[in-house]
Design an enzyme around this catalytic site. Structure first.
Site, PDB file in Angstrom:
ATOM      1  N   SER A 153     -14.801   1.547 -34.672  1.00 35.02           N
ATOM      2  CA  SER A 153     -16.042   0.759 -34.268  1.00 35.02           C
ATOM      3  C   SER A 153     -14.696  -0.301 -33.716  1.00 35.02           C
ATOM      4  O   SER A 153     -13.398  -0.096 -33.396  1.00 35.02           O
ATOM      5  CB  SER A 153     -16.422  -0.196 -35.212  1.00 35.02           C
ATOM      6  OG  SER A 153     -16.694  -1.653 -34.686  1.00 35.02           O
ATOM      7  N   TYR A 169     -15.344  -3.362 -44.074  1.00 37.36           N
ATOM      8  CA  TYR A 169     -15.557  -2.535 -43.068  1.00 37.36           C
ATOM      9  C   TYR A 169     -14.999  -2.312 -41.638  1.00 37.36           C
ATOM     10  O   TYR A 169     -14.672  -0.966 -41.644  1.00 37.36           O
ATOM     11  CB  TYR A 169     -17.020  -3.472 -42.313  1.00 37.36           C
ATOM     12  CG  TYR A 169     -17.543  -2.423 -41.127  1.00 37.36           C
ATOM     13  CD1 TYR A 169     -18.059  -1.392 -41.163  1.00 37.36           C
ATOM     14  CD2 TYR A 169     -17.153  -3.474 -40.421  1.00 37.36           C
ATOM     15  CE1 TYR A 169     -18.637  -0.672 -40.236  1.00 37.36           C
ATOM     16  CE2 TYR A 169     -18.052  -2.433 -39.014  1.00 37.36           C
ATOM     17  CZ  TYR A 169     -18.759  -1.366 -39.373  1.00 37.36           C
ATOM     18  OH  TYR A 169     -18.890  -0.660 -37.800  1.00 37.36           O
TER      19      TYR A 169
HETATM   20  P1  NDP Z   1     -28.481   1.456 -37.722  1.00 37.21           P
HETATM   21  O1  NDP Z   1     -28.457   0.734 -39.239  1.00 37.21           O
HETATM   22  O2  NDP Z   1     -29.242   1.146 -36.653  1.00 37.21           O
HETATM   23  O3  NDP Z   1     -27.544   2.879 -38.109  1.00 37.21           O
HETATM   24  C1  NDP Z   1     -27.310   3.445 -39.420  1.00 37.21           C
HETATM   25  C2  NDP Z   1     -27.330   5.015 -39.266  1.00 37.21           C
HETATM   26  O4  NDP Z   1     -27.102   5.420 -40.960  1.00 37.21           O
HETATM   27  C3  NDP Z   1     -28.968   5.246 -40.034  1.00 37.21           C
HETATM   28  O5  NDP Z   1     -29.569   6.648 -39.632  1.00 37.21           O
HETATM   29  C4  NDP Z   1     -28.572   5.407 -41.665  1.00 37.21           C
HETATM   30  O6  NDP Z   1     -30.056   6.015 -41.857  1.00 37.21           O
HETATM   31  C5  NDP Z   1     -27.732   5.640 -41.839  1.00 37.21           C
HETATM   32  N1  NDP Z   1     -27.120   5.429 -42.988  1.00 37.21           N
HETATM   33  C6  NDP Z   1     -26.571   4.345 -43.307  1.00 37.21           C
HETATM   34  N2  NDP Z   1     -26.096   5.273 -44.867  1.00 37.21           N
HETATM   35  C7  NDP Z   1     -26.238   6.632 -45.205  1.00 37.21           C
HETATM   36  C8  NDP Z   1     -26.496   7.203 -45.989  1.00 37.21           C
HETATM   37  N3  NDP Z   1     -25.785   6.775 -47.531  1.00 37.21           N
HETATM   38  N4  NDP Z   1     -26.521   8.629 -46.144  1.00 37.21           N
HETATM   39  C9  NDP Z   1     -27.638   9.027 -44.724  1.00 37.21           C
HETATM   40  N5  NDP Z   1     -27.423   8.265 -43.499  1.00 37.21           N
HETATM   41  C10 NDP Z   1     -27.483   6.795 -44.381  1.00 37.21           C
HETATM   42  O7  NDP Z   1     -26.720   1.203 -36.627  1.00 37.21           O
HETATM   43  P2  NDP Z   1     -25.997   1.687 -35.827  1.00 37.21           P
HETATM   44  O8  NDP Z   1     -26.953   2.449 -35.047  1.00 37.21           O
HETATM   45  O9  NDP Z   1     -25.882   0.621 -35.263  1.00 37.21           O
HETATM   46  O10 NDP Z   1     -25.109   2.550 -36.787  1.00 37.21           O
HETATM   47  C11 NDP Z   1     -24.295   3.819 -35.967  1.00 37.21           C
HETATM   48  C12 NDP Z   1     -22.845   3.866 -36.450  1.00 37.21           C
HETATM   49  O11 NDP Z   1     -22.267   2.745 -35.840  1.00 37.21           O
HETATM   50  C13 NDP Z   1     -22.237   3.254 -37.863  1.00 37.21           C
HETATM   51  O12 NDP Z   1     -21.421   4.033 -38.528  1.00 37.21           O
HETATM   52  C14 NDP Z   1     -21.636   1.998 -37.164  1.00 37.21           C
HETATM   53  O13 NDP Z   1     -20.531   1.691 -37.923  1.00 37.21           O
HETATM   54  C15 NDP Z   1     -21.541   2.970 -35.787  1.00 37.21           C
HETATM   55  N6  NDP Z   1     -21.287   1.135 -35.695  1.00 37.21           N
HETATM   56  C16 NDP Z   1     -22.599   0.536 -34.956  1.00 37.21           C
HETATM   57  C17 NDP Z   1     -22.135  -1.026 -34.155  1.00 37.21           C
HETATM   58  C18 NDP Z   1     -22.692  -1.706 -33.922  1.00 37.21           C
HETATM   59  O14 NDP Z   1     -22.463  -2.355 -33.239  1.00 37.21           O
HETATM   60  N7  NDP Z   1     -24.191  -1.283 -34.199  1.00 37.21           N
HETATM   61  C19 NDP Z   1     -20.520  -1.082 -33.164  1.00 37.21           C
HETATM   62  C20 NDP Z   1     -19.705  -0.144 -33.801  1.00 37.21           C
HETATM   63  C21 NDP Z   1     -19.697   1.074 -34.227  1.00 37.21           C
HETATM   64  P3  NDP Z   1     -31.021   6.060 -43.454  1.00 37.21           P
HETATM   65  O15 NDP Z   1     -30.581   4.645 -43.349  1.00 37.21           O
HETATM   66  O16 NDP Z   1     -32.296   6.219 -42.779  1.00 37.21           O
HETATM   67  O17 NDP Z   1     -29.892   6.847 -44.115  1.00 37.21           O
HETATM   68  C1  8X3 Z   2     -19.882  -3.309 -35.632  1.00 34.77           C
HETATM   69  C2  8X3 Z   2     -19.004  -4.406 -34.766  1.00 34.77           C
HETATM   70  O1  8X3 Z   2     -18.376  -5.814 -34.335  1.00 34.77           O
HETATM   71  O2  8X3 Z   2     -20.158  -6.305 -36.129  1.00 34.77           O
HETATM   72  O3  8X3 Z   2     -19.039  -1.854 -35.344  1.00 34.77           O
HETATM   73  O4  8X3 Z   2     -18.046  -5.297 -36.341  1.00 34.77           O
HETATM   74  S1  8X3 Z   2     -19.175  -5.236 -35.522  1.00 34.77           S
END
Ligand code: NDP
Ligand code: 8X3
Length: 252
Positions: free
Chosen positions: A136, A149
């Site tokens: 991120s 985070y």
């Molecule tokens: P979502 O919340 O839409 O997706 C998160 C996914 O992670 C879900 O499929 C969830 O599945 C899974 N997950 C969370 N905890 C667990 C667990 N304990 N076991 C198994 N699966 C888990 O968020 P995003 O798609 O945005 O996030 C995906 C990745 O991208 C993350 O690592 C996030 O930090 C990163 N990211 C996101 C950004 C944003 O602005 N959205 C920016 C930068 C990075 P389930 O709940 O079914 O277990």
């Molecule tokens: C998620 C992006 O800016 O919310 O990784 O931390 S931010």
């Protein structure tokens, strides 16, 4: 050419969009996450020959072991590991944050990620594969309430670079993908409020899960001699602000 990708966190957001993107080009997708119903929907949509669902919690080491050792022959030769499962919990400054939330982020974003990576390394080396790690912008740019985070994502970025060094000569590629704001379930999970999520992305064009999936697909389909070490992406509407300064109260 029949290639296989294992995607953690394929039940929503970036992981679900990636499952669709890779399946669209004929990849076999191992889709994981805790929510079985979401995985079943993916299988229904993309077909059982394309998607093999495995429901488990990234914090459960024995479940990760069983998932990896129990892969059916058609899905066993994993070429790409997409370490995407992850989350933020809370937006409070450190001094007001819940320790339970910090543990959940560390256990999922760090411990779960390194565990599944460790388990799949022999396969990835045999396949001359690729590890795609979802970091991120929070790994580089601190902000109030980012605390653990941001720390977990800094770990993911550095782990990616160090893996590259260790895997030197194996043909395995490693990339750290570092997005800014992407509208997914991320913010509603973080805050527990859909309204807070709507407010964060209001009147701006955030990145979409499909934007990130396209980037991941591009990295995975570059020629095998090309390694993207790290890539940072932001919506045009998001950029940088200055440092904050705490001033002593003015003398009266
Ligand atoms: P979502 O919340 O839409 O997706 C998160 C996914 O992670 C879900 O499929 C969830 O599945 C899974 N997950 C969370 N905890 C667990 C667990 N304990 N076991 C198994 N699966 C888990 O968020 P995003 O798609 O945005 O996030 C995906 C990745 O991208 C993350 O690592 C996030 O930090 C990163 N990211 C996101 C950004 C944003 O602005 N959205 C920016 C930068 C990075 P389930 O709940 O079914 O277990
Ligand atoms: C998620 C992006 O800016 O919310 O990784 O931390 S931010």
């Amino acid at each position: 050419m029949n290639r296989t990708i294992l995607i953690t966190g394929a039940t929503s957001g970036i992981g679900a969009a990636s499952a669709r993107r890779f399946a669209r080009d004929g990849w076999k997708v191992i889709a994981t996450g805790r929510r079985k119903d979401r995985l079943a929907t993916l299988v229904e949509e993309l077909g059982p020959d394309s998607v093999h669902p495995i429901a488990f919690d990234m914090r459960d080491e024995s479940a990760i072991d069983s998932a990896v050792t129990g892969l059916p022959p058609a899905f066993r030769d994993v070429d790409v590991l997409l370490n995407n499962a992850g989350l933020a919990r809370g937006t409070e400054p450190a001094q007001e944050a819940k320790l339970e939330y910090w543990r959940q982020m560390i256990d999922t974003n760090i411990t779960g990620l390194v565990t599944i990576t460790h388990r799949l390394l022999p396969t990835l080396i045999a396949q001359k594969g690729l590890i795609l790690n979802l970091s991120s912008t929070a790994s580089t740019y601190p902000y109030r309430g980012g605390n653990v985070y941001g720390g977990t994502k800094a770990f993911v970025s550095q782990f990616s670079l160090h893996l590259r060094a260790d895997l030197h000569g194996t043909g395995v590629r490693v990339s750290s993908v570092e997005p800014g704001m992407v509208e997914t379930e991320f913010t509603s999970v973080r805050t527990g409020s859909q309204a807070a999520s709507d407010e964060l992305y209001r009147d701006m064009d955030p990145l979409t899960a499909a934007d990130i999936a396209e980037t991941l697909f591009w990295i995975a389909t570059l020629p095998p001699h090309v390694n993207i070490n790290a890539i940072e992406l932001m919506p045009v509407a998001q950029s940088f602000a200055g440092f904050q300064v705490a001033r002593a109260a003015s003398p009266s």
